[in-house]
Design a protein around this motif. Structure first.
Motif, PDB file in Angstrom:
ATOM      1  N   THR A 113      27.058  86.639  72.965  1.00 35.91           N
ATOM      2  CA  THR A 113      26.068  85.581  73.144  1.00 35.91           C
ATOM      3  C   THR A 113      26.756  84.223  73.127  1.00 35.91           C
ATOM      4  O   THR A 113      27.521  83.916  72.200  1.00 35.91           O
ATOM      5  N   GLU A 114      26.484  83.405  74.128  1.00 40.01           N
ATOM      6  CA  GLU A 114      27.049  82.060  74.154  1.00 40.01           C
ATOM      7  C   GLU A 114      26.304  81.179  73.151  1.00 40.01           C
ATOM      8  O   GLU A 114      25.071  81.174  73.095  1.00 40.01           O
ATOM      9  N   LEU A 115      27.058  80.422  72.354  1.00 44.71           N
ATOM     10  CA  LEU A 115      26.476  79.576  71.325  1.00 44.71           C
ATOM     11  C   LEU A 115      26.323  78.142  71.820  1.00 44.71           C
ATOM     12  O   LEU A 115      26.944  77.728  72.802  1.00 44.71           O
ATOM     13  N   GLU A 116      25.515  77.390  71.101  1.00 45.55           N
ATOM     14  CA  GLU A 116      25.276  75.989  71.441  1.00 45.55           C
ATOM     15  C   GLU A 116      26.571  75.199  71.307  1.00 45.55           C
ATOM     16  O   GLU A 116      27.281  75.315  70.302  1.00 45.55           O
ATOM     17  N   PRO A 117      26.930  74.399  72.309  1.00 49.03           N
ATOM     18  CA  PRO A 117      28.162  73.616  72.204  1.00 49.03           C
ATOM     19  C   PRO A 117      28.047  72.530  71.141  1.00 49.03           C
ATOM     20  O   PRO A 117      26.966  72.023  70.858  1.00 49.03           O
ATOM     21  N   THR A 118      29.169  72.206  70.528  1.00 50.25           N
ATOM     22  CA  THR A 118      29.217  71.126  69.544  1.00 50.25           C
ATOM     23  C   THR A 118      30.354  70.183  69.906  1.00 50.25           C
ATOM     24  O   THR A 118      31.164  70.455  70.802  1.00 50.25           O
ATOM     25  N   ALA A 119      30.427  69.065  69.166  1.00 48.24           N
ATOM     26  CA  ALA A 119      31.478  68.086  69.439  1.00 48.24           C
ATOM     27  C   ALA A 119      32.858  68.612  69.089  1.00 48.24           C
ATOM     28  O   ALA A 119      33.871  68.136  69.603  1.00 48.24           O
ATOM     29  N   ASN A 120      32.921  69.622  68.215  1.00 46.32           N
ATOM     30  CA  ASN A 120      34.213  70.107  67.720  1.00 46.32           C
ATOM     31  C   ASN A 120      34.755  71.307  68.488  1.00 46.32           C
ATOM     32  O   ASN A 120      35.848  71.783  68.188  1.00 46.32           O
ATOM     33  N   ARG A 121      33.998  71.817  69.439  1.00 45.12           N
ATOM     34  CA  ARG A 121      34.474  72.991  70.150  1.00 45.12           C
ATOM     35  C   ARG A 121      33.897  73.007  71.552  1.00 45.12           C
ATOM     36  O   ARG A 121      32.880  72.391  71.850  1.00 45.12           O
ATOM     37  N   GLY A 122      34.576  73.755  72.420  1.00 41.07           N
ATOM     38  CA  GLY A 122      34.066  73.920  73.771  1.00 41.07           C
ATOM     39  C   GLY A 122      33.112  75.094  73.812  1.00 41.07           C
ATOM     40  O   GLY A 122      32.342  75.317  72.874  1.00 41.07           O
ATOM     41  N   GLY A 123      33.169  75.845  74.905  1.00 40.74           N
ATOM     42  CA  GLY A 123      32.296  77.006  75.011  1.00 40.74           C
ATOM     43  C   GLY A 123      32.684  78.078  74.015  1.00 40.74           C
ATOM     44  O   GLY A 123      33.840  78.480  73.932  1.00 40.74           O
TER      45      GLY A 123
END
Length: 260
Positions: free
Chosen positions: A141-151
């Motif tokens: 499952t793809e997770l919600e992107p955050t400022a600290n990580r990409g996909g």
């Protein structure tokens, strides 16, 4: 007082149920209560005699056999699976290589899993990774992107079952998109990345279903449009008739199950 049995005590399955009840009654206390530990031991032996491995998965006792059972979702296992697919690498640095990824073992109160991070991957590459992992039985499952990580993709062990016989067009479309790595979102608030909402029958077009792409606010229209185009192309490549109904919606018909 007589009671109506919801099973046939004369066939082998019914006899096994009757034998179990007889065994439980035989260890019943004088006040009619059952000792929990004694019942557990009795049930363990009963399941074993029926050929069920009590330490094995629950699906072994069901009528439908899985199409794939994943191994443990360890970072090493996941990495080796993806490295066998052209376009992915775990070596070097992501600059100039959208197929670069790294995997980390993680856990929470529910399960052990792997987090796959793709610093610069395109949406199509991430879907390709998810599709490959799902093919091996993993839940990816793809997770919600955050400022600290990409996909980032969460991967954990799973059991994949085939579609039931007689599945309708909605279930068939969902199955195709699942196998291709797309994200299904039940509602807009749950669409942490652009994904497709549950397909719905088109009332005025027998056999046709409508698929809409949704996302949470702020994720960008271009991302939804990319998923729409890719999902429509995926179904078209599988032989479905596709008619675009806007930049984020389309109708599809499976010719092999089209109404006469």
């Amino acid at each position: 007082m007589p009671n109506t049995l919801n099973y046939d005590p004369t066939n082998p399955e019914g006899k096994a149920i009757a034998d179990l009840f007889d065994d439980v009654k035989a260890i019943e206390d004088a006040d009619g209560s059952w000792d929990g530990a004694d019942v557990v031991d009795l049930l363990t032996g009963w399941f074993t005699r029926l050929g069920i491995n009590v330490k094995g998965p629950s699906h072994q006792a069901g009528p439908i056999k899985p199409t794939a059972i994943s191994p443990d979702a360890t970072a090493g296992e996941i990495t080796q699976l993806l490295l066998a697919v052209p376009g992915f690498t775990a070596s070097g640095y992501p600059t100039g290589n959208p197929g670069f990824f790294y995997a980390l073992d993680e856990s929470d109160e529910h399960a052990e899993f792997t987090l796959l991070t793709f610093p610069t991957a395109t949406p199509a590459l991430k879907r390709a990774a998810i599709a490959e992992l799902r093919r091996h039985g993993f839940a990816a499952t793809e997770l919600e992107p955050t400022a600290n990580r990409g996909g980032t993709i969460r991967v954990q062990s799973y059991v994949l079952f085939p579609l039931p016989e007689g599945a309708g067009p909605v279930d068939r479309a969902v199955s195709v998109l699942y196998e291709a790595g797309f994200t299904h979102a039940a509602s807009r608030p749950q669409a942490v990345v652009p994904g497709y909402a549950t397909p719905s029958p088109v009332s005025w077009r027998p056999g046709w279903i409508q698929i809409d792409v949704i996302s949470k606010r702020g994720l960008g229209r271009e991302s939804r449009e990319e998923v729409t185009r890719a999902a429509a192309e995926t179904l078209a490549d599988r032989g479905w008739e596709v008619e675009m109904r806007g930049t984020e919606s389309f109708h599809v018909l499976d010719p092999s199950h089209a109404p006469a």
